[in-house]
Design a protein around this motif. Structure first.
Motif, PDB file in Angstrom:
ATOM      1  N   TRP A 243       1.006  -1.130  -0.074  1.00  0.00           N
ATOM      2  CA  TRP A 243       0.075   0.342  -0.272  1.00  0.00           C
ATOM      3  C   TRP A 243       0.592   1.439  -0.111  1.00  0.00           C
ATOM      4  O   TRP A 243       0.360   2.619  -0.531  1.00  0.00           O
ATOM      5  CB  TRP A 243      -0.901  -0.088   1.021  1.00  0.00           C
ATOM      6  N   LEU A 244       2.132   1.487   0.919  1.00  0.00           N
ATOM      7  CA  LEU A 244       3.166   2.704   0.634  1.00  0.00           C
ATOM      8  C   LEU A 244       3.815   2.517  -1.287  1.00  0.00           C
ATOM      9  O   LEU A 244       3.447   3.690  -0.952  1.00  0.00           O
ATOM     10  CB  LEU A 244       4.163   2.322   1.837  1.00  0.00           C
ATOM     11  N   GLN A 245       4.187   1.218  -1.277  1.00  0.00           N
ATOM     12  CA  GLN A 245       4.740   2.255  -2.690  1.00  0.00           C
ATOM     13  C   GLN A 245       3.486   2.097  -3.357  1.00  0.00           C
ATOM     14  O   GLN A 245       3.368   3.004  -4.534  1.00  0.00           O
ATOM     15  CB  GLN A 245       4.833   0.740  -3.842  1.00  0.00           C
ATOM     16  N   TRP A 246       2.204   1.649  -3.960  1.00  0.00           N
ATOM     17  CA  TRP A 246       0.281   2.805  -3.791  1.00  0.00           C
ATOM     18  C   TRP A 246       0.693   3.494  -3.583  1.00  0.00           C
ATOM     19  O   TRP A 246      -0.409   4.857  -5.007  1.00  0.00           O
ATOM     20  CB  TRP A 246      -0.924   1.699  -3.939  1.00  0.00           C
ATOM     21  N   SER A 247       1.018   4.095  -2.530  1.00  0.00           N
ATOM     22  CA  SER A 247       0.895   5.700  -2.273  1.00  0.00           C
ATOM     23  C   SER A 247       1.564   6.553  -3.178  1.00  0.00           C
ATOM     24  O   SER A 247       1.505   7.130  -3.218  1.00  0.00           O
ATOM     25  CB  SER A 247       0.733   5.855  -0.734  1.00  0.00           C
ATOM     26  N   ALA A 248       2.894   5.956  -3.155  1.00  0.00           N
ATOM     27  CA  ALA A 248       4.635   6.247  -4.017  1.00  0.00           C
ATOM     28  C   ALA A 248       3.499   6.379  -5.640  1.00  0.00           C
ATOM     29  O   ALA A 248       3.945   8.232  -6.290  1.00  0.00           O
ATOM     30  CB  ALA A 248       5.878   5.549  -3.962  1.00  0.00           C
ATOM     31  N   LEU A 249       2.617   5.600  -5.957  1.00  0.00           N
ATOM     32  CA  LEU A 249       2.905   5.984  -7.275  1.00  0.00           C
ATOM     33  C   LEU A 249       1.684   7.184  -7.198  1.00  0.00           C
ATOM     34  O   LEU A 249       1.829   7.346  -8.583  1.00  0.00           O
ATOM     35  CB  LEU A 249       2.163   4.290  -7.568  1.00  0.00           C
ATOM     36  N   ALA A 250       0.865   6.991  -6.793  1.00  0.00           N
ATOM     37  CA  ALA A 250      -0.376   8.426  -6.665  1.00  0.00           C
ATOM     38  C   ALA A 250       1.102  10.028  -6.411  1.00  0.00           C
ATOM     39  O   ALA A 250       0.376  10.823  -7.257  1.00  0.00           O
ATOM     40  CB  ALA A 250      -1.252   8.242  -5.440  1.00  0.00           C
ATOM     41  N   ALA A 251       1.711   9.831  -5.923  1.00  0.00           N
ATOM     42  CA  ALA A 251       2.920  10.778  -6.006  1.00  0.00           C
ATOM     43  C   ALA A 251       2.804  11.403  -6.741  1.00  0.00           C
ATOM     44  O   ALA A 251       3.423  11.847  -7.193  1.00  0.00           O
ATOM     45  CB  ALA A 251       3.045  10.915  -4.378  1.00  0.00           C
ATOM     46  N   ILE A 252       3.847  10.934  -7.703  1.00  0.00           N
ATOM     47  CA  ILE A 252       4.309  10.229  -8.758  1.00  0.00           C
ATOM     48  C   ILE A 252       3.682  10.593 -10.080  1.00  0.00           C
ATOM     49  O   ILE A 252       3.974  11.799 -11.082  1.00  0.00           O
ATOM     50  CB  ILE A 252       4.954   8.897  -8.849  1.00  0.00           C
ATOM     51  N   VAL A 253       2.326   9.662  -9.856  1.00  0.00           N
ATOM     52  CA  VAL A 253       1.541  10.252 -10.939  1.00  0.00           C
ATOM     53  C   VAL A 253       1.000  11.981 -10.910  1.00  0.00           C
ATOM     54  O   VAL A 253       0.644  13.086 -12.008  1.00  0.00           O
ATOM     55  CB  VAL A 253       0.484   9.249 -10.652  1.00  0.00           C
ATOM     56  N   LEU A 254       0.328  12.353  -9.682  1.00  0.00           N
ATOM     57  CA  LEU A 254       0.294  13.601  -9.440  1.00  0.00           C
ATOM     58  C   LEU A 254       1.596  14.716 -10.100  1.00  0.00           C
ATOM     59  O   LEU A 254       1.007  15.771 -10.583  1.00  0.00           O
ATOM     60  CB  LEU A 254      -0.534  13.761  -8.673  1.00  0.00           C
ATOM     61  N   ALA A 255       2.797  14.367  -9.261  1.00  0.00           N
ATOM     62  CA  ALA A 255       3.576  14.788 -10.012  1.00  0.00           C
ATOM     63  C   ALA A 255       3.688  14.943 -11.672  1.00  0.00           C
ATOM     64  O   ALA A 255       3.821  16.045 -12.097  1.00  0.00           O
ATOM     65  CB  ALA A 255       4.688  14.578  -9.467  1.00  0.00           C
ATOM     66  N   SER A 256       3.464  13.962 -12.255  1.00  0.00           N
ATOM     67  CA  SER A 256       3.702  14.288 -13.660  1.00  0.00           C
ATOM     68  C   SER A 256       2.615  15.196 -14.334  1.00  0.00           C
ATOM     69  O   SER A 256       2.783  15.873 -15.037  1.00  0.00           O
ATOM     70  CB  SER A 256       3.194  13.216 -14.451  1.00  0.00           C
ATOM     71  N   ALA A 257       1.026  15.052 -13.846  1.00  0.00           N
ATOM     72  CA  ALA A 257       0.081  16.149 -14.602  1.00  0.00           C
ATOM     73  C   ALA A 257       0.576  17.180 -14.475  1.00  0.00           C
ATOM     74  O   ALA A 257      -0.068  18.274 -15.126  1.00  0.00           O
ATOM     75  CB  ALA A 257      -1.187  15.077 -13.587  1.00  0.00           C
ATOM     76  N   GLY A 258       1.041  17.128 -12.850  1.00  0.00           N
ATOM     77  CA  GLY A 258       1.082  18.870 -12.646  1.00  0.00           C
ATOM     78  C   GLY A 258       2.110  19.430 -13.310  1.00  0.00           C
ATOM     79  O   GLY A 258       1.912  20.486 -13.786  1.00  0.00           O
ATOM     80  N   ALA A 259       2.949  18.799 -13.811  1.00  0.00           N
ATOM     81  CA  ALA A 259       3.848  19.416 -14.523  1.00  0.00           C
ATOM     82  C   ALA A 259       3.898  19.316 -16.459  1.00  0.00           C
ATOM     83  O   ALA A 259       3.655  20.645 -17.270  1.00  0.00           O
ATOM     84  CB  ALA A 259       5.184  18.224 -14.901  1.00  0.00           C
ATOM     85  N   THR A 260       2.551  18.670 -16.215  1.00  0.00           N
ATOM     86  CA  THR A 260       2.274  18.241 -17.634  1.00  0.00           C
ATOM     87  C   THR A 260       1.261  19.964 -17.965  1.00  0.00           C
ATOM     88  O   THR A 260       1.156  20.136 -18.579  1.00  0.00           O
ATOM     89  CB  THR A 260       0.961  17.381 -18.087  1.00  0.00           C
ATOM     90  N   LEU A 261      -0.127  20.537 -16.518  1.00  0.00           N
ATOM     91  CA  LEU A 261      -1.165  21.556 -17.052  1.00  0.00           C
ATOM     92  C   LEU A 261      -0.267  22.880 -16.988  1.00  0.00           C
ATOM     93  O   LEU A 261      -0.440  23.456 -17.273  1.00  0.00           O
ATOM     94  CB  LEU A 261      -1.520  21.193 -16.350  1.00  0.00           C
ATOM     95  N   THR A 262       1.343  22.686 -16.150  1.00  0.00           N
ATOM     96  CA  THR A 262       1.922  23.809 -16.075  1.00  0.00           C
ATOM     97  C   THR A 262       3.229  24.202 -17.481  1.00  0.00           C
ATOM     98  O   THR A 262       4.050  24.620 -16.415  1.00  0.00           O
ATOM     99  CB  THR A 262       2.664  24.134 -14.334  1.00  0.00           C
ATOM    100  N   ILE A 263       2.975  23.405 -17.607  1.00  0.00           N
ATOM    101  CA  ILE A 263       4.375  23.309 -19.265  1.00  0.00           C
ATOM    102  C   ILE A 263       3.960  25.416 -19.564  1.00  0.00           C
ATOM    103  O   ILE A 263       3.065  25.583 -20.106  1.00  0.00           O
ATOM    104  CB  ILE A 263       3.608  22.613 -20.255  1.00  0.00           C
ATOM    105  N   LYS A 264       5.126  25.348 -19.137  1.00  0.00           N
ATOM    106  CA  LYS A 264       5.693  26.889 -20.130  1.00  0.00           C
ATOM    107  C   LYS A 264       6.096  27.120 -20.919  1.00  0.00           C
ATOM    108  O   LYS A 264       7.720  26.321 -20.931  1.00  0.00           O
ATOM    109  CB  LYS A 264       6.287  27.841 -19.100  1.00  0.00           C
ATOM    110  N   SER A 265       6.340  27.830 -22.612  1.00  0.00           N
ATOM    111  CA  SER A 265       7.095  27.015 -23.654  1.00  0.00           C
ATOM    112  C   SER A 265       8.216  28.615 -22.669  1.00  0.00           C
ATOM    113  O   SER A 265       8.878  28.536 -22.425  1.00  0.00           O
ATOM    114  CB  SER A 265       6.587  28.283 -24.891  1.00  0.00           C
ATOM    115  N   GLY A 266       9.288  27.054 -24.310  1.00  0.00           N
ATOM    116  CA  GLY A 266      10.837  27.595 -23.425  1.00  0.00           C
ATOM    117  C   GLY A 266      11.711  26.838 -24.109  1.00  0.00           C
ATOM    118  O   GLY A 266      11.354  25.172 -24.222  1.00  0.00           O
ATOM    119  N   LYS A 267      13.700  26.165 -23.521  1.00  0.00           N
ATOM    120  CA  LYS A 267      13.904  25.751 -24.468  1.00  0.00           C
ATOM    121  C   LYS A 267      14.679  25.167 -22.598  1.00  0.00           C
ATOM    122  O   LYS A 267      14.469  24.934 -21.728  1.00  0.00           O
ATOM    123  CB  LYS A 267      15.658  26.501 -24.744  1.00  0.00           C
TER     124      LYS A 267
END
Length: 288
Positions: free
Chosen positions: A264-288
């Motif tokens: 269950w701890l590893q499932w919690s980790a997966l949830a945090a990592i997926v949320l980090a990916s989703a957050g990064a996706t939604l806040t993409i800002k153009s740049g190099k």
């Protein structure tokens, strides 16, 4: 309306390519682990690179490219670190579960994200990904179960992964999509001889070839092509943070294909990592 649609497409298409690439490469890694009893980790690396190089060369026809001294150096580095990343990662999963090995390896793209971030929101997603990784890794009373050699191999693969992101982007901008075919060919020349030398008698047996074809396509030809297309469309820091999804995909692939179960701890980790990916996706800002 069409402009809004175009902006959304420009933002999410590269993300979709990365997600497909991750699913493909981790599925291929699970298949590769089934090759280890037959040809070893080095043999699996050789077959993966060889099959991938042939498929990519036939598709992209890199002999049509015009290489110059200015675009050759990034391409050579890209090819060498690509091969090193594959070789070292397969050595690591000899003794580590797939999800744990990917978590160690993820220190590479995480470092790219950290050192190229400038906005507070970027660090929020990075910290969330780090928190997920800390939960995913076996810490405390289970640390004795981690093979040190395997962990070092995975960390070294992570270093290659960081350079792969940086020089893959540079090579892709200079040489276009053919970079991936040329890069995998360079990796094959550098690393494939190791596996063939160690496992020459079994490399092309009928038991090995079907798995080798699957590993080559899933782990190399398809994902590296998709990643190259994505790398030229989004900033390196965004690519690095999005790759936080990779340990979760690796753990799930190991569970489904190899029967590696999660706590269950590893499932919690997966949830945090997926949320980090989703957050990064939604806040993409153009740049190099």
């Amino acid at each position: 309306m069409s402009q809004v649609s175009g902006r959304l497409s420009g933002r999410f298409v590269p993300v979709l390519l990365i997600v497909i690439a991750m699913i493909s490469v981790q599925s291929g890694a699970s298949l590769a682990k089934k090759l280890f009893p037959l040809v070893g980790a080095s043999g699996a690396t050789s077959l993966r690179l060889l099959v991938g190089a042939i498929a990519l060369t036939l598709f992209f026809k890199p002999w049509r490219s015009r290489l110059t001294p200015g675009n050759l150096a990034p391409l050579l580095i890209y090819g060498i670190v690509l091969g090193g990343m594959n070789f070292l990662f397969y050595q690591s999963i000899l003794t580590l579960p797939l999800g744990v090995a990917v978590a160690f390896e993820f220190t590479g793209p995480l470092a790219v994200a950290i050192f190229s971030s400038r906005r507070a929101i970027d660090f929020l997603w990075i910290l969330l990904a780090i928190g997920g990784l800390m939960l995913l890794l076996p810490i405390g009373h289970t640390i004795s179960n981690i093979d040190i050699g395997g962990a070092l191999y995975a960390l070294a693969a992570g270093g290659c992964w960081a350079l792969y992101i940086i020089f893959g982007k540079k090579s892709g901008m200079k040489n276009g999509p053919t970079s991936v075919a040329l890069g995998v060919s360079i990796a094959t020349v550098c690393f494939a001889p190791i596996g063939f030398w160690q496992n020459s008698s079994t490399m092309f047996s009928l038991d090995v070839l079907p798995l080798a074809l699957g590993v080559g396509v899933l782990s190399t030809a398809l994902p590296f092509s998709l990643e190259m297309m994505a790398l030229t469309r989004i900033p390196s820091r965004t690519f690095g943070t999005l790759m936080s999804l990779e340990p979760a995909v690796g753990a799930l692939s190991g569970m489904v294909i190899l029967g590696e179960h999660l706590t269950w701890l590893q499932w919690s980790a997966l949830a945090a990592i997926v949320l980090a990916s989703a957050g990064a996706t939604l806040t993409i800002k153009s740049g190099k």
